[in-house]
Write a protein that holds these residues in place. Sequence first.
Motif, short mmCIF file in Angstrom:
data_model
loop_
_atom_site.label_atom_id
_atom_site.label_comp_id
_atom_site.label_asym_id
_atom_site.label_seq_id
_atom_site.Cartn_x
_atom_site.Cartn_y
_atom_site.Cartn_z
N ILE A 137 0.84 -1.20 0.00
CA ILE A 137 0.00 0.00 0.00
C ILE A 137 0.87 1.25 0.00
O ILE A 137 0.59 2.23 -0.71
N GLU A 138 1.95 1.22 0.78
CA GLU A 138 2.84 2.38 0.85
C GLU A 138 3.55 2.61 -0.49
O GLU A 138 3.73 3.77 -0.92
N MET A 139 3.93 1.54 -1.16
CA MET A 139 4.55 1.68 -2.49
C MET A 139 3.56 2.30 -3.49
O MET A 139 3.94 3.13 -4.32
N ARG A 140 2.30 1.90 -3.39
CA ARG A 140 1.28 2.47 -4.28
C ARG A 140 1.05 3.95 -3.98
O ARG A 140 0.78 4.74 -4.89
N ARG A 141 1.13 4.33 -2.72
CA ARG A 141 0.98 5.74 -2.37
C ARG A 141 2.11 6.58 -2.97
O ARG A 141 1.89 7.71 -3.43
N ASP A 155 10.96 13.46 -3.88
CA ASP A 155 10.00 14.25 -3.08
C ASP A 155 8.90 13.36 -2.52
O ASP A 155 8.46 13.54 -1.37
N ALA A 156 8.43 12.41 -3.33
CA ALA A 156 7.38 11.50 -2.87
C ALA A 156 7.88 10.64 -1.71
O ALA A 156 7.16 10.43 -0.71
N CYS A 157 9.11 10.13 -1.81
CA CYS A 157 9.67 9.32 -0.73
C CYS A 157 9.84 10.15 0.54
O CYS A 157 9.55 9.69 1.66
N GLU A 158 10.30 11.38 0.38
CA GLU A 158 10.51 12.24 1.55
C GLU A 158 9.18 12.58 2.22
O GLU A 158 9.08 12.62 3.45
N ARG A 159 8.14 12.80 1.43
CA ARG A 159 6.83 13.13 1.99
C ARG A 159 6.25 11.95 2.75
O ARG A 159 5.73 12.11 3.86
N ARG A 160 6.35 10.76 2.18
CA ARG A 160 5.81 9.59 2.86
C ARG A 160 6.63 9.24 4.10
O ARG A 160 6.10 8.68 5.06
N ALA A 161 7.93 9.56 4.09
CA ALA A 161 8.77 9.28 5.26
C ALA A 161 8.28 10.05 6.48
O ALA A 161 8.46 9.59 7.61
N ARG A 162 7.68 11.22 6.28
CA ARG A 162 7.19 12.02 7.40
C ARG A 162 5.85 11.52 7.93
O ARG A 162 5.40 11.96 8.99
N LEU A 169 11.27 2.24 8.29
CA LEU A 169 10.84 2.56 6.93
C LEU A 169 11.03 4.05 6.65
O LEU A 169 11.46 4.43 5.54
N ALA A 170 10.71 4.89 7.63
CA ALA A 170 10.89 6.34 7.44
C ALA A 170 12.36 6.68 7.21
O ALA A 170 12.69 7.49 6.33
N ASP A 171 13.25 6.06 7.99
CA ASP A 171 14.69 6.31 7.80
C ASP A 171 15.15 5.85 6.42
O ASP A 171 15.94 6.53 5.76
N PHE A 172 14.66 4.69 6.00
CA PHE A 172 15.05 4.18 4.68
C PHE A 172 14.57 5.10 3.56
O PHE A 172 15.33 5.42 2.63
N ASP A 174 13.92 8.27 3.80
CA ASP A 174 14.69 9.52 3.89
C ASP A 174 16.04 9.38 3.20
O ASP A 174 16.46 10.25 2.42
N ARG A 175 16.74 8.29 3.49
CA ARG A 175 18.05 8.08 2.86
C ARG A 175 17.91 7.91 1.35
O ARG A 175 18.73 8.41 0.57
N LEU A 176 16.86 7.18 0.94
CA LEU A 176 16.64 6.98 -0.49
C LEU A 176 16.35 8.31 -1.18
O LEU A 176 16.88 8.59 -2.27
N ALA A 177 15.51 9.13 -0.56
CA ALA A 177 15.18 10.44 -1.15
C ALA A 177 16.42 11.31 -1.28
O ALA A 177 16.64 11.97 -2.30
N TYR A 178 17.27 11.32 -0.26
CA TYR A 178 18.48 12.14 -0.30
C TYR A 178 19.43 11.65 -1.40
O TYR A 178 19.99 12.46 -2.16
N SER A 179 19.58 10.32 -1.51
CA SER A 179 20.49 9.77 -2.53
C SER A 179 19.98 10.05 -3.94
O SER A 179 20.77 10.40 -4.84
N LEU A 180 18.67 9.91 -4.15
CA LEU A 180 18.11 10.17 -5.48
C LEU A 180 18.23 11.64 -5.84
O LEU A 180 18.54 12.00 -6.99
N SER A 181 17.98 12.53 -4.87
CA SER A 181 18.10 13.96 -5.16
C SER A 181 19.54 14.37 -5.43
O SER A 181 19.80 15.34 -6.14
N ALA A 182 20.51 13.62 -4.88
CA ALA A 182 21.91 13.90 -5.11
C ALA A 182 22.42 13.33 -6.43
O ALA A 182 23.58 13.54 -6.79
N GLY A 183 21.57 12.58 -7.14
CA GLY A 183 21.94 12.04 -8.43
C GLY A 183 22.48 10.63 -8.42
O GLY A 183 22.92 10.11 -9.46
N GLN A 184 22.45 9.93 -7.28
CA GLN A 184 22.94 8.56 -7.22
C GLN A 184 21.92 7.61 -7.84
O GLN A 184 20.71 7.78 -7.68
N ASP A 185 22.41 6.61 -8.55
CA ASP A 185 21.52 5.61 -9.12
C ASP A 185 20.89 4.78 -8.02
O ASP A 185 21.53 4.48 -7.00
#
Length: 585
Positions: A137-141, A155-162, A169-172, A174-185
């Motif tokens: 359900i969270e992935m669909r959101r 942005d979607a990952c960061e919003r759902r993390a809050r 899951l929130a920490d994961f 958050d880290r994923l959102a930061y890495s994607l925004s920084a350009g990491q694959d």
Amino acid sequence: MSETSTGTEDGFGAQTRQVRAFFDSVLESYERMPMPIRRYALTVLAPAGVFFLVSLAGAVALPFPVLVRIPVFLLGVLIVAGAVLYPRLLVEEQRRGLENQLHLLITHMTVLSTTNIDRVSVFRQLGREEEYGELAIEMRRITQLVDTWNQSLDDACERRARQVPSKPLADFLDRLAYSLSAGQDIDDFLLGEQNAMVQKYITVYESALGNLEVMKDLYLSMILSMTFAVINAIVLPILTGTDATMTIGAVIVLFVFVQLGFYYVIKTMSPHDPLWYVQSEYRTKADRQIDIALYGAVALSFVLVCVLALGTAGVGSLGLAVRGVMLDTPVPLLIAAPLTPLAIPGIIARRHENRIKERDEEYPGFIRALGASESAKQSTTTAVLKTLRTKDFGVLSREIDRLYVRLNMRIGPTRSWFFFTAESSSYLIQKFSEMYNIGRQMGGRPKQLGELISRNMNEIIKLRRQREQATVTLIGVLYGITASASFAFFIGLEVVEILASFSTQMNLDQLEFGQLIYAGVYDIPFIEFLLALIILFNALLSSLMIRMVDGGHKANAYLHFVVLVWIGCASAVMTSSLAGALISV
């Protein structure tokens, strides 16, 4: 002196903060409810408050003994506490649903990220996996925020993390959102995240097992206390003249409340790690054998119960014959005997579970060899399995051979792997095989997939060994509690019978001492029946606790239920026989 007072103040402050944090979490859970707070207050909280006031008035005004009035009051407290904390329990249930399979979801996400699909499609694919429950359900959101609201994935990952109630899951996210925004694959991030994810999962799993050890000791203490209360309820009426049946019945209700509470806590604390792969599309040989054994055992138990009912009523020649046998048989044995056939499906399920565990042990080596061979030979899975099927993979060799036959007969890979996982009956094999098959179909590197899956599954198998040791310890404790509690119950009843017999033989009613012993307040056969019901209920909840901690098939509970019933009933019969022998001497 100042250091001592400072330490005390710090401890008190820490406790105060914990209490405040708990109340804050309760208030926050009301905001997360799907029902408006006003409506919940009118439909749930108000009736619960009225029920509490009625129970409080009943506990004060009813002309019953204290041991009877206490359970009435506690029932009202339980209803109010349940109504107030229910939203918090809902949030806790959602949190557990998010964390139970987080390690599998991250592994699945890593496998998908190494294929040729884009990163949003990874979340979209995971959202279709209904087995992940709240995580799906969270992935669909997240994908809905990207598709409908045109937000970026980070942005979607960061919003759902809050907003998610699970901190891991929130920490994961958050880290994923930061890495994607920084350009990491995303595949680089997830591959680097694997070790951290595995270590966190190990920490959480071992912490849950440690909590179960603590609960086991607490459960032992509480059951011993309740056993003492039941003994008092049995013995005291002969000295006070209160209604023995009502007093014992009230304490039994309190005993039931305590066991139900511990069952819920153990169910909450047990790590979610099922052993069996349960699906309704294809009935395997193991499923058919367990179902046939279960239906046959239930039918046989029903027939035995009907025979005993005929004996109790004395209907017909069969009823009269059975009645003659029943008169010479102790009540606990009459209760345990009809339940014995229920152990048969448990024995069959246990035998199949041992084979599933052996398959799980062999699977990491198989999937690692399959991935490495496919990468080295640059060939199809069918060609590699032609060689691997000749290797010895223990009890998994049969399923590997049948997988090769199906693939060689041009049955689709998805369908062939489905039959492979269904016949193995293993939950882990099903999940990891599905990941490997999807990863291969979408262009993933076989060697990388095989090593990733093999490493993660080996870690889970190590944790399962620890869980198995904790289960064995719990089984020993519950079996011992059942035997000792049954002995205590019936030794108390025998003491009452001895005092009642002593009163009758000495004809104390004609003396001044007659008021010291009230033998007439006891209905011994009915009280013996109530104690047998305690044994049954204890066996039921204890078997369910074992099944929760074990994570095995539901039929396992039948086996432990029968064994616990026989332990309790045999202890009761031996206690009564020993007491009778001592009296005769």
